[in-house]
Design an enzyme around this catalytic site. Sequence first.
Site, PDB file in Angstrom:
ATOM      1  N   HIS A  96       0.814  -1.221   0.000  1.00 48.57           N
ATOM      2  CA  HIS A  96       0.000   0.000   0.000  1.00 48.57           C
ATOM      3  C   HIS A  96       0.849   1.273   0.000  1.00 48.57           C
ATOM      4  O   HIS A  96       0.310   2.377  -0.033  1.00 48.57           O
ATOM      5  CB  HIS A  96      -0.947   0.033   1.204  1.00 48.57           C
ATOM      6  N   ASP A 121      -2.723 -10.464  -2.785  1.00 47.73           N
ATOM      7  CA  ASP A 121      -3.282 -10.028  -1.511  1.00 47.73           C
ATOM      8  C   ASP A 121      -4.760  -9.706  -1.724  1.00 47.73           C
ATOM      9  O   ASP A 121      -5.174  -9.350  -2.820  1.00 47.73           O
ATOM     10  CB  ASP A 121      -2.526  -8.778  -1.046  1.00 47.73           C
ATOM     11  N   HIS A 130      -6.356  -7.229  -0.554  1.00 48.24           N
ATOM     12  CA  HIS A 130      -6.530  -5.792  -0.752  1.00 48.24           C
ATOM     13  C   HIS A 130      -5.840  -5.367  -2.036  1.00 48.24           C
ATOM     14  O   HIS A 130      -4.788  -5.910  -2.386  1.00 48.24           O
ATOM     15  CB  HIS A 130      -5.911  -5.019   0.426  1.00 48.24           C
ATOM     16  N   ASP A 189      -4.483 -12.883   2.771  1.00 46.45           N
ATOM     17  CA  ASP A 189      -5.736 -12.568   3.465  1.00 46.45           C
ATOM     18  C   ASP A 189      -6.976 -12.865   2.636  1.00 46.45           C
ATOM     19  O   ASP A 189      -8.070 -12.499   3.013  1.00 46.45           O
ATOM     20  CB  ASP A 189      -5.724 -11.112   3.938  1.00 46.45           C
TER      21      ASP A 189
END
Lengths: 435, 558
Positions: free
Chosen positions: A112, A151, A153, A240
């Site tokens: 991120h 991931d 996200h 995740d």
Amino acid sequence: MIKAKNKLGLVFFPAFDWAISPTHPEREERLLYTQDQIFEEGIQDIEGIKFFNPIIADEKDIQRVHFCVPDVKSRVTQSHLISVGGAIKASQSVMEKKVDKSFALVRPPGHHAQRVVYGDRGFCIVNVEAAMLERIRKEYGPLKVAIVDTDCHHGDGTQDIYWNDKNTLFISFHQDGRTLYPGTGFIDEFGGPAAYGYNINIPLPPGTGEEGFIYVLENVVLPILDEYKPDIIINSAGQDNHYTDPITNMNFTAQGYAKLNDRLNPDIAVLEGGYSIEGALPYVNLGIILAMAGIDYSHVHEPDYDKDKLKQPKNITEYIKQVSEIVYNRWKTKDELRLKEFKGLDNVERNRQIYYDTDGILETQSQNFKICKKCSGLNTIKSSCDRGYRIFAITIPKDACSNCIDEGYNLFKNPNGSYTHIYLQDRVNDKYYAK
Amino acid sequence: MIVGLDMGGTHIDAVIIKNDKIINTVKKPTDKDNLFESIWSTLEELLKDYNKSKIKRINLSTTISTNAIVENTTSPVGMIIQSGPGLPQDFLACGDENVFISGYIDHRGTVVENWNPKEVKEALNIFKDKNIDSLAIVTKFSVRNPKHELEIKEMVQSSKIFSNITLGHTVSGKLNFPRRVYTSYLNSAVYDTFNNFSNNIKKSMEREGINAPIYILKADGGTMNLYTAEEKPVETILSGPAASFMGINAMLSSNEDAILLDIGGTTTDIFFLADGVPLFEPLGIQIDKYKTLVRAIYSISIGLGGDSSIDIKDGTIKIGPKRKGFAYAYGGPSPTPTDAMIALGLMEGNKEKAYEAMEILGNKLNISKKEMPDLILNTMANMIKNKVDEILNKINSQPVYTIKELLYGKQIEPKLINIIGGPAKVLAPILEKKFQLPCYYPDKYEVANAVGAALAKPTTEINMLVDTAKGILTVPELNIYEKINKNYTLEDAKKRALELVKKSAINLGATEEEIEAEITEESSFNMVRGFFTSGKNMRIKAQVKPGLICDLRGDSND
């Protein structure tokens, strides 16, 4: 004893003495049970699996990728330099052919972290893969690279960093941004003017399971990689998407992650997120390690694994097929789409607000990409945040023509407007300036 | 009086030490076909003229178990293995019959799926049919929760078909399932061999009226009493290098980082001290094809010694790794480093023959026979230096898991070299120059191994895990799996670990005053579930470190 088919390098650095805060998901305990599982399985004794300690990355490794405001020292801690250093070590071991593949299990994560860094967002401050990749490009020459972000996200930081770089194909599949942090990663985020079509997002609905992920892999990711023909593939290996993850809503499994890595066949994997530290990480990490090493992973599954319960509903399967078709068609027609998007322009401007959730900072940013016939074009960022910084950042891209280089230095000398800080990233000469 | 005996592949050495001095030594050849007789006749000769009632303890380093494993004369073993999800299981099959059962305990010791008595019953039938009477039961993560191993043992015990049963969690508290399987297998495999031997020893001692306690040397440089060795004979394997290591320390003590070398006729053994404490194998020693959890002093053996044969290949000197026989000067087939030492007058022997050997080599290199000896000894020293550097590099890049360790972790930086063995005196000055480190060697080294065995003390290690969320404390090695309250602290745990490791040493035959107990690793993790701290997860290692009963009074030279 078991022998690995592929020689695998592991940088396993759980950073047992580092946490964002005592009860934060990104805390000391995060890789404890993964370590237990790796140790108990006797991974250290497998012939062909080699463990490496991280090196410590230096300031320049960060500057190649980020504008840290006000500077690297104020934003980046020793633990971040070690996390990056772990990934660098892993990639070096592959580039130097000490091993065939490598997996850096390091923390804190990084995907991120965008080009401008005011603080921590999504538990990330430094983009670990990007800093690693630019270091190995520096050491081993130009490389055509695909980063596949698995991931849950959206890898918005990596997207931002390689937005206008055709030599770094970024593919992220993740839970739909309308339902999860960071709220981006839609199909139409397709890259800057010099790299339109080389940033690919595949937003997936909550509840996507093994079937859906493998479908996307086989029908979108692998065909695109076949056509792109990267020198190396990096898996930004967040974990995740797992059905037990506490902060996401997907139904992926350890078996699924192993299969994915088996078929994706990355040269380097770097751990990203994943916060089901007891129920998922030990098994997912084991699965990835075995898959990368070419060892039978068919016995790896979670204790509470129930195939029927995790079966993906039909409507989700149908939806994913549609998304996949759209994304793949866009890739096939990217050149036409590019013309439509940028024809006749000599500049592209992009305005955004970026929220740093971990540190609670709001950034307002305006990016400008010059469209240059000879190179991928000089680009600049004007950015300010609620901490009082107002910065101007110039990037001279790696393939810059002499005009763009001169223009970059001129802008650094004579910027328009007043700023608290001005930065120049000269990627041609690997020089970094700030004032 | 303390008696020490070291059994090597070719010789048995034995010593009596009284008031910190060696008062008698015996050396006899090892009779490979009758190891017990070799030991016993050596002891008889050693003790012939001494008052046997004055013996305080007898420490033996024996190759009984090692030989049985290497020569494949062990008893057949039945294995019951519960491997759960993870790696494939076939490679774990090491017994004569291997039965894989269902059920699983996870990394936190939670029973995920129970074992199935029907499967165990079928296993028993197989073992009975094949007349297998040694058994090992090993389950994955049994060090986190030994429930299944204990329950299965209880069920099979009533069948009364086994002379011995090894449970995985008792062999070590460390995590490593494959090694736990192999170590348990080996323990059951050498059980009968070792117990035969120990029964013979006990009978013979009784006959001779010796009632001193007997201790057996372990690969970690410590000892255990005979009773413990009978239960865990696997701990007696590969104690030879440990005897040599302890011998060097008895003759040349150090509290610093040091390189220890035992340069013999065929091989050179390399060891290290870190602040005077031995460096151990991270997990355990390897014997034959088996990687085990048997704690051992880190030792590397290279095929380079005084009698290594020397060849010239592509214009360079190659020493070893083979020994083809005696030195040329003693009528052996090829030139050796010993010949170089004789030629230089640094060792006794036929100088003319030694120079003949130098000439054979010199001719191939166009170097005069006068220059050859130095060249050989220099090459030998270089080989040792290169190997030591390589090992140190490896040791100093062992994986670490915390930022603190990565930034400030202990690196081994040797400050000195202690050497024993035939060529020690000659090589010391050369090594001193190569390493730029002071080199020490003792006057007498011939019985160093036996001295090392004699002066070794009981040692032990425990691995404790405290999970306050579950309210459980485990020490697998001591079969402890008990409830604790939720407020248990790291300090409580460390105190308990020290008490337990001391008690364990006393059970191995240590005396209260000789125990040096210490915590070697400690960590405590907050366990957070949701947004709340649910407990603490603590991991503690404690050990009674190897040491000497006393320092030997003797002289050293540098």
